[in-house]
Design an enzyme around this catalytic site. Sequence first.
Site, short mmCIF file in Angstrom:
data_model
loop_
_atom_site.label_atom_id
_atom_site.label_comp_id
_atom_site.label_asym_id
_atom_site.label_seq_id
_atom_site.Cartn_x
_atom_site.Cartn_y
_atom_site.Cartn_z
N TYR A 101 45.60 1.15 -12.96
CA TYR A 101 45.63 0.10 -11.94
C TYR A 101 46.30 0.58 -10.66
O TYR A 101 47.33 1.24 -10.71
CB TYR A 101 46.38 -1.15 -12.45
N TRP A 109 45.97 0.44 -5.93
CA TRP A 109 45.19 0.22 -4.71
C TRP A 109 44.63 1.51 -4.10
O TRP A 109 43.78 1.44 -3.23
CB TRP A 109 46.05 -0.51 -3.69
N1 LIG Z 1 57.85 -7.83 -8.60
C1 LIG Z 1 56.59 -7.81 -8.18
N2 LIG Z 1 55.79 -6.81 -8.58
C2 LIG Z 1 54.50 -6.78 -8.17
C3 LIG Z 1 53.98 -7.79 -7.32
C4 LIG Z 1 54.85 -8.83 -6.92
O1 LIG Z 1 54.46 -9.77 -6.19
N3 LIG Z 1 56.15 -8.80 -7.37
N4 LIG Z 1 52.68 -7.74 -6.92
C5 LIG Z 1 51.74 -7.00 -7.76
C6 LIG Z 1 50.48 -6.78 -7.08
S1 LIG Z 1 49.68 -8.18 -6.51
C7 LIG Z 1 49.91 -5.55 -6.95
S2 LIG Z 1 48.32 -5.45 -6.30
C8 LIG Z 1 50.57 -4.33 -7.42
C9 LIG Z 1 50.32 -3.10 -6.54
O2 LIG Z 1 50.65 -1.94 -7.20
P1 LIG Z 1 49.97 -0.53 -6.87
O3 LIG Z 1 48.57 -0.72 -6.41
O4 LIG Z 1 50.19 0.38 -8.01
O5 LIG Z 1 50.84 -0.06 -5.64
P2 LIG Z 1 50.58 1.05 -4.53
O6 LIG Z 1 51.91 1.39 -3.98
O7 LIG Z 1 49.52 0.61 -3.58
O8 LIG Z 1 50.07 2.29 -5.39
C10 LIG Z 1 49.01 3.09 -4.99
C11 LIG Z 1 49.35 4.54 -5.30
O9 LIG Z 1 48.19 5.33 -5.04
C12 LIG Z 1 48.57 6.50 -4.34
N5 LIG Z 1 47.42 6.97 -3.57
C13 LIG Z 1 46.99 6.59 -2.35
N6 LIG Z 1 45.88 7.27 -2.02
C14 LIG Z 1 45.58 8.09 -3.05
C15 LIG Z 1 44.54 9.03 -3.31
O10 LIG Z 1 43.65 9.24 -2.51
N7 LIG Z 1 44.58 9.68 -4.51
C16 LIG Z 1 45.53 9.47 -5.44
N8 LIG Z 1 45.46 10.13 -6.58
N9 LIG Z 1 46.54 8.58 -5.22
C17 LIG Z 1 46.54 7.89 -4.05
C18 LIG Z 1 49.73 6.05 -3.47
O11 LIG Z 1 50.51 7.15 -3.05
C19 LIG Z 1 50.46 5.09 -4.42
O12 LIG Z 1 51.40 5.77 -5.20
O13 LIG Z 1 51.97 -4.58 -7.52
C20 LIG Z 1 52.27 -5.70 -8.35
N10 LIG Z 1 53.71 -5.76 -8.58
N1 LIG Z 2 52.16 -6.41 4.22
C1 LIG Z 2 51.61 -6.50 3.00
N2 LIG Z 2 50.60 -7.37 2.79
C2 LIG Z 2 50.05 -7.47 1.54
C3 LIG Z 2 50.47 -6.65 0.47
C4 LIG Z 2 51.55 -5.75 0.73
O1 LIG Z 2 52.00 -5.02 -0.16
N3 LIG Z 2 52.09 -5.71 1.99
N4 LIG Z 2 49.87 -6.76 -0.76
C5 LIG Z 2 48.56 -7.40 -0.83
C6 LIG Z 2 48.26 -7.82 -2.21
S1 LIG Z 2 47.81 -6.62 -3.32
C7 LIG Z 2 48.25 -9.11 -2.61
S2 LIG Z 2 47.78 -9.50 -4.20
C8 LIG Z 2 48.60 -10.18 -1.71
C9 LIG Z 2 49.54 -11.16 -2.39
O2 LIG Z 2 49.62 -12.34 -1.71
P1 LIG Z 2 50.59 -13.46 -2.29
O3 LIG Z 2 50.52 -13.46 -3.75
O4 LIG Z 2 50.27 -14.72 -1.61
O5 LIG Z 2 51.97 -12.85 -1.80
P2 LIG Z 2 53.51 -12.87 -2.08
O6 LIG Z 2 54.02 -12.14 -0.90
O7 LIG Z 2 53.85 -12.36 -3.43
O8 LIG Z 2 53.95 -14.38 -2.04
C10 LIG Z 2 53.76 -15.22 -0.93
C11 LIG Z 2 54.85 -16.24 -0.90
O9 LIG Z 2 54.77 -17.10 -2.01
C12 LIG Z 2 56.04 -17.73 -2.13
N5 LIG Z 2 56.31 -18.10 -3.51
C13 LIG Z 2 56.66 -17.29 -4.53
N6 LIG Z 2 56.84 -18.02 -5.66
C14 LIG Z 2 56.59 -19.30 -5.32
C15 LIG Z 2 56.58 -20.54 -6.04
O10 LIG Z 2 56.83 -20.61 -7.24
N7 LIG Z 2 56.23 -21.65 -5.34
C16 LIG Z 2 55.92 -21.63 -4.02
N8 LIG Z 2 55.53 -22.76 -3.44
N9 LIG Z 2 55.95 -20.49 -3.32
C17 LIG Z 2 56.25 -19.35 -3.97
C18 LIG Z 2 57.06 -16.72 -1.66
O11 LIG Z 2 57.96 -17.36 -0.77
C19 LIG Z 2 56.23 -15.63 -1.04
O12 LIG Z 2 56.71 -15.16 0.19
O13 LIG Z 2 49.23 -9.67 -0.54
C20 LIG Z 2 48.47 -8.63 0.07
N10 LIG Z 2 49.05 -8.36 1.37
MO LIG Z 3 47.70 -7.51 -5.41
#
Ligand SMILES: Nc1nc2c(c(=O)[nH]1)N[C@H]1C(S)=C(S)[C@@H](COP(=O)(O)OP(=O)(O)OC[C@H]3O[C@@H](n4cnc5c(=O)[nH]c(N)nc54)[C@H](O)[C@@H]3O)O[C@H]1N2
Ligand SMILES: Nc1nc2c(c(=O)[nH]1)N[C@H]1C(S)=C(S)[C@@H](COP(=O)(O)OP(=O)(O)OC[C@H]3O[C@@H](n4cnc5c(=O)[nH]c(N)nc54)[C@H](O)[C@@H]3O)O[C@H]1N2
Ligand SMILES: [Mo]
Length: 761
Positions: free
Chosen positions: A105, A107
């Site tokens: 998993y 991005w």
């Molecule tokens: N506590 C907490 N944890 C969360 C979340 C949260 O809200 N709270 N959100 C979750 C969500 S929604 C998501 S989507 C995940 C995201 O989690 P990840 O998608 O695992 O996070 P990234 O840092 O985007 O990891 C991408 C990795 O790919 C590598 N990469 C980039 N380009 C290339 C390439 O061309 N080749 C190779 N081999 N590697 C490459 C980057 O260096 C990086 O290490 O995290 C989740 N974790």
């Molecule tokens: N700059 C930036 N943008 C991103 C990403 C990133 O890593 N960096 N990641 C991308 C990815 S993979 C994803 S999945 C999306 C995620 O998008 P979201 O899931 O919407 O993002 P979060 O930033 O985890 O949360 C948004 C807000 O939800 C609120 N929140 C958390 N828990 C609760 C709750 O129980 N109740 C209520 N009412 N509010 C709550 C928090 O205040 C938080 O700031 O963002 C995307 N956009």
């Molecule tokens: Mo995500």
Amino acid sequence: MGKTHGSHWGAFEADARDGRVTSVRPIGNDPAPSPILGGMADAVHHECRIKSPAIREGWLRHRDTARGGDRFVQVPWDEALDITAEELQRVKDTYGNDSIFAGSYGWSSAGRFHHAKTQLQRFMNCFGGYTGQKHNYSIAAGLALLPHIVGDLRPLRAPTSWASIAEATDLVVAFGGIGTRNTQMEPGGTGAHSTENWLKTISARGTQFVSITPIRSDTPDYVCPEWVALRPNTDVALMMGLAHTLVEEELHDAEFLATFTTGADKFLSYLFGETDDQPKSAAWASEICDIPGDTIRNLARRMARGRTMVTTSYSLQRGDHGEQTFWMTMTLACVLGQIGLPGGGFGFGYGSMHGQGNPVPTMPPISLPAGTNPTGSYIPVARITDLLLRPGENYEFDGEQRTYPETHLIYWCGGNPFHHHQDLNRLLEGWRKPDTVIVNEPWWTPTAKLADIALPATTTLERNDIGASSRDRFIVAMKQVVPPQFDARNDFDIFQGLARRLGIDDAFSEGRDEEAWLRLLYADAESNADPSVGEMPPFDDFWERGLLEFEAPERPHVVYADFRADPVGNPLPTPSGKFEICCKEIEGFGYRDCPGHPVWQEPAEWLGAGTAKKWPLHLISNQPKHKLHSQLDFVGPSLAAKVGGREPVFLSPREAEKRDIAQGDIVRLFNARGATLAVAVPNSDIRDGVVLLPTGAWFDPQDWSGSGSLEQHGNPNVLTLDRGTSSLGQGPISHTTLVEIEKFTDEAAPPRPYLSPEMID
Ligand SMILES: Nc1nc2c(c(=O)[nH]1)N[C@H]1C(S)=C(S)[C@@H](COP(=O)(O)OP(=O)(O)OC[C@H]3O[C@@H](n4cnc5c(=O)[nH]c(N)nc54)[C@H](O)[C@@H]3O)O[C@H]1N2
Ligand SMILES: Nc1nc2c(c(=O)[nH]1)N[C@H]1C(S)=C(S)[C@@H](COP(=O)(O)OP(=O)(O)OC[C@H]3O[C@@H](n4cnc5c(=O)[nH]c(N)nc54)[C@H](O)[C@@H]3O)O[C@H]1N2
Ligand SMILES: [Mo]
């Protein structure tokens, strides 16, 4: 003019001189480019690049699995690929393909051909398969739930467009807020960040916003949002209090419920306490959510007075019982009865991702085919540690009883589990179980440091690709700007090297090189393009132009307009053909943690629980403003936002004062699962009882060899809870976590998250 290129945070142009990237700047079209571009040039040449193939000493010499803190041996590519191929073959022959975990998993980068995870999975499918991951971290609970209750993913993938909201909406009720921090991102990128313009247009029209969130800054000031600062994880109770008020005051749409939904009666008897003696009234919700009952009643009345859009961010379903937040959003909108009308009804993820609500034509799909996995083996995306620690154990998932297979080899490419997974100390324990861990990475991320074989991958600027999203009006020619750095290779070339050794190159590469693949993917898109998008130019013209822009549709998109106009002719693809407020399918699964209609159930950890006496702060670990997850943590705006090399943690001035914590103090956040250091920033945008530590800081334990040692750099996932949302979705629940915070009085060693492991020849 520089070369066009693309990233998840937007299209850009780049220049290079003498093999170094000298400038990365937004393309002219973009009205709100992401500052995150500012770190890209430095990242390419950074000291923490993996410079050559590297094998962990303990694994190489005696196959130990004590990952973490070891030295690495530098090996030439041929030898590294021989060893990797041999190990893949050994594990396959001895334990079978499902013992290879390659869900991988993550991005990766924006290019659709060099998409790292897809490259790995295409390779693995040619090799006989692997154990994969189903759904994604973002919306796992939603992806499991929606097919049962609305029949598909429309309100998530294609909600009503901003254009329709701008035309017709009086009130936006935003659970989780609506901001532009997260709309910097769209998987595959965007050619023009448009959310800020939309929000300004919509509020200039007089549309009001109510932002329901523990953090005021989730919705920007320029839309003048009203802030309803509820306790985290209590939104379902609030939605029920709103629905209860609407029905009690006869402001609901009984006809809509009768015509377009099934199970409303049964749900209403639950709502009015006929089944459990507990009416879910505004007064009841007020106690749970810790907001005044009048606020709830008044909001319900306003919702019924005009055209209302109920929106729920992805984040709400990344909490315990996350399915309920989406189910109850739909149900509340059904009670209100405005679904299918311009600017009314419900939608998910506005403000979570750029594509949500972005008006686009039907874009031609561009992606590298991964093929199908012959093993069919998978786990729900976030059950990775359970897979590693509990082979052979049974678990429930979306109506099925399943069993975790044994895992002997992990191959990760394009993701960072030591960023993304919950309870990292528990993951670390599981991570040391398999025989072998292989990671392709450009940088020495924590995951790469915890590999046995680390293979250096190029970054996006070192190769040619195509950037596109089905929810964006642009296609970008991502042109190579510099040659591969150090000894890095494209993931495609790494897998081709392995495929040749394993006798599967014909199937993997089909005899094509990078250019031939790009031409093929483009030609496929061209031949499958919907006529409404207009002509796509030939590949060479596209490449020369660098950026293709397609016209936004003239008519605003309104999800479910067709169903509303003709519920018999255009039924929903559910068994009833309607919105399933009660769902027989789900009821039939017999899950106590996800019964047949929306219910309020206490989350495993929340401020209303007894355990909040010991752990009195709810941790929100949201998406970081200055980076994408853990990507570019070490450069540009992300590095600049750190304080003394550490991540800031935000808390209300009152909570800081209670603990004698001042601005700039190093603090320790802790609970029974782990502890991390960060720098305190008191901030009145944060509700009392809540701490905000965004994700993305590279995991940096004081001692790599054990598990549970102090994390020094502000990674919230040493604290988060590693459990599934419910038996239905098994989604991650990072937003359900209680902690305590204290001033750190010991001498704090400087964090060293970007230090490469020691290398020997
Ligand atoms: N506590 C907490 N944890 C969360 C979340 C949260 O809200 N709270 N959100 C979750 C969500 S929604 C998501 S989507 C995940 C995201 O989690 P990840 O998608 O695992 O996070 P990234 O840092 O985007 O990891 C991408 C990795 O790919 C590598 N990469 C980039 N380009 C290339 C390439 O061309 N080749 C190779 N081999 N590697 C490459 C980057 O260096 C990086 O290490 O995290 C989740 N974790
Ligand atoms: N700059 C930036 N943008 C991103 C990403 C990133 O890593 N960096 N990641 C991308 C990815 S993979 C994803 S999945 C999306 C995620 O998008 P979201 O899931 O919407 O993002 P979060 O930033 O985890 O949360 C948004 C807000 O939800 C609120 N929140 C958390 N828990 C609760 C709750 O129980 N109740 C209520 N009412 N509010 C709550 C928090 O205040 C938080 O700031 O963002 C995307 N956009
Ligand atoms: Mo995500």
